[in-house]
Design an enzyme around this catalytic site. Sequence first.
Site, PDB file in Angstrom:
ATOM      1  N   CYS A 529      62.115 -17.674  28.884  1.00 48.37           N
ATOM      2  CA  CYS A 529      61.163 -17.281  29.799  1.00 48.37           C
ATOM      3  C   CYS A 529      60.459 -18.813  30.402  1.00 48.37           C
ATOM      4  CB  CYS A 529      59.867 -17.040  29.481  1.00 48.37           C
ATOM      5  SG  CYS A 529      58.600 -16.108  30.528  1.00 48.37           S
ATOM      6  N   HIS A 661      62.309 -11.367  27.591  1.00 50.48           N
ATOM      7  CA  HIS A 661      62.020 -12.230  26.082  1.00 50.48           C
ATOM      8  C   HIS A 661      63.400 -11.399  25.149  1.00 50.48           C
ATOM      9  CE1 HIS A 661      57.845 -13.987  26.535  1.00 50.48           C
ATOM     10  NE2 HIS A 661      58.052 -12.825  28.110  1.00 50.48           N
ATOM     11  N   GLU A 663      63.516 -11.519  22.274  1.00 45.47           N
ATOM     12  CA  GLU A 663      64.016 -12.051  20.581  1.00 45.47           C
ATOM     13  C   GLU A 663      62.814  -9.760  20.300  1.00 45.47           C
ATOM     14  OE1 GLU A 663      60.260 -13.692  23.057  1.00 45.47           O
ATOM     15  OE2 GLU A 663      61.904 -13.678  23.055  1.00 45.47           O
TER      16      GLU A 663
END
Length: 687
Positions: A529, A661, A663
Amino acid sequence: SQPEGSMNARKRGSPEHVPTATEDNATSLEMGRALKALRSDVSVASAASASAFYPPCSPPPPDDFDALLPPMKQCLPPSPGTALFRPPVDQATKYVVVSGGVCSSLGKGVTTSSIGALLRGHGFRVTAIKLDPYLNIDAGLMSPYEHGEVFVLDDGGETDLDLGNYERMMFLSLLRDNNVTTGKIYDSVIQKERRGDYLGKTVQVIPHITGAIVEWIDRAAQVPVDGSTLRPQICMIELGGTVGDIESMPFIEALRQLRFSLDDRSLAWVHCSYIPDMSGQKTKPTQHSAKALLALGVQPDVIVCRSARPLEESTKKKIANQCNIPAARILGAHDVNNLFHVPKVLAEQHIVGLLNGVLGLDRLDTLRSTFANRDNGLRSLDDWSRFARQVDAADSSEEVVIAFVGKYNKGGSDAYQSVIAALHHAAIEMGRKLSIQWVDATDLELPEGSDERARQRVQDCEARLGPSDLELPEGSDERARQRVQDCEARLRAAHGIFVPGGFGDRGIEGKARAAGLAREWKKPYLGVCLGMQVAIIQFARDMLGLADATSEEFDKEKASRNHVIMYMPEISKETMGANMRLGARWVEFPNSAASQCAGLYGGAERVMERHRHRYEFNIAYKERFEAKGLVFSGQDEKKERMDVIELQPSDHPFYMAVQYHPEYKSRPGQPSPPFYGFVAAACNPGG
């Protein structure tokens, strides 16, 4: 002549026959068996089919409710309105509520996730709901220092970080309605009142607020979140905060009402408490916590006690005696090497068997679904135990050091929980111990107006006094230079450099310098990001000669003529909450065969990943960047937004940044591809 049994039956049916106690008991048992058969929706064939795939529930413990009833009372009275005429319990969703007492940070989220993982391992379809008592509508605008990270869901919901725990441990894809806040509830009730839905009634906490909570839970609990189209069978509910907090009172009352509005054996309450160890394990805090819950009308079914070492039997008996709960339902949750051992710790104390006794889980259908054939996540207790041992083995092996250049480091690991989990998953897969070097982004920022003479003065002092004896005035340029040099040395010593997301201009120059140094030193780099945006900014300054290149976010005075990062045109500037590009979006790889990132996804031509940003790359500069070697390998479906940048392997061993993102979708045993590629490159710097 007629058989003796027929004569006896005729006698029992005659008016003058008086049934004996033995006959009454036999009749009661027959009716009890018939009732159980009526309530069960699992045929012999389905049970046999399920057993081939999933382990059966542990048998109910000796304190099962049915076993406590005398024989004559096992048959419910056959009159209208009684339990005999209710729908079978197992046809409705079962609920497991997890609350906490004594203090915060007890591990309610881990307990909830672990119980849910064990239930999922038995073949049950599971969902999860988090109840947060704060007045915010959602967690989107909350400071990472106060509340940890914001976890983004597929539908764009910005939620509490505990939903990340649920998704990772139970392998779910939750929705925004799975996070309930006081703000959402009051907003919903006030909107109804303004529409006139209450028809002139005085709107009160009870019954309107509590009723709205119950309705929300009931609605969210019916939505499939495991990738199938089947209604969940068990809903895990975590009550945020601590029992006794004034803001959580409406939620406790709503859950109490929910329990009594459901059929029997439909809701179990698990209460987490803390056992301090001061010259022995002390139970008084737990006693007071359980009594505070009882004063609110809730008797917990199970108490999970957090402690530094395993719970002693004498401690269990004391809690059981004071809290009116059988000792078998007092469970210990002591400290372990890693959280993946927690499911085994609870399973060894028969948590599923206890819940089976309270909820009658063995009556639920656990037929293997079509989706389960494609589900390769951790499921059985053996899977979790094996993965926990894999984590222990990785933690005892060689370290892989990742320099983590963040701006919320002082908020602790909670501010970056999903990122740390993704790095950890990747390190485990590589069989290496993850070591994070925390680097505050502001410590990498050069003091404004500093020059080379300041650097030379610092070097002269170091040569004369030695680095350890060097004392410079606080706030001086020399002191700042020394701090920057120390941080640069830590970056150079690390195996890889990671720059996470964030908002605001604080620490931006430090993040950009980290991205530039990783490119210059050919050090493995991953940006997420904001980590992608600062990599683009630094590339523009170093390679395109645009000294004033920056983001529109950081140039409020419009001093720069080169906004290589721009505000997304469709995003309103009038409001902030939920006003971003949020949720799961397609990321396409136009040339997947030549993309390192696409290769990490198995050569996929497009992938679905979660986004959370207001700013994007200014596509007007795309050709100039490409001419200098930066590859825009991933983009959105309209080919207007750049989602992935890379450097060719011939120019850099691993230099990648993504606008999304990744994750949020990393799972134990299934690390996120960009994180896995980054950690693999850090573990093998030679390629």
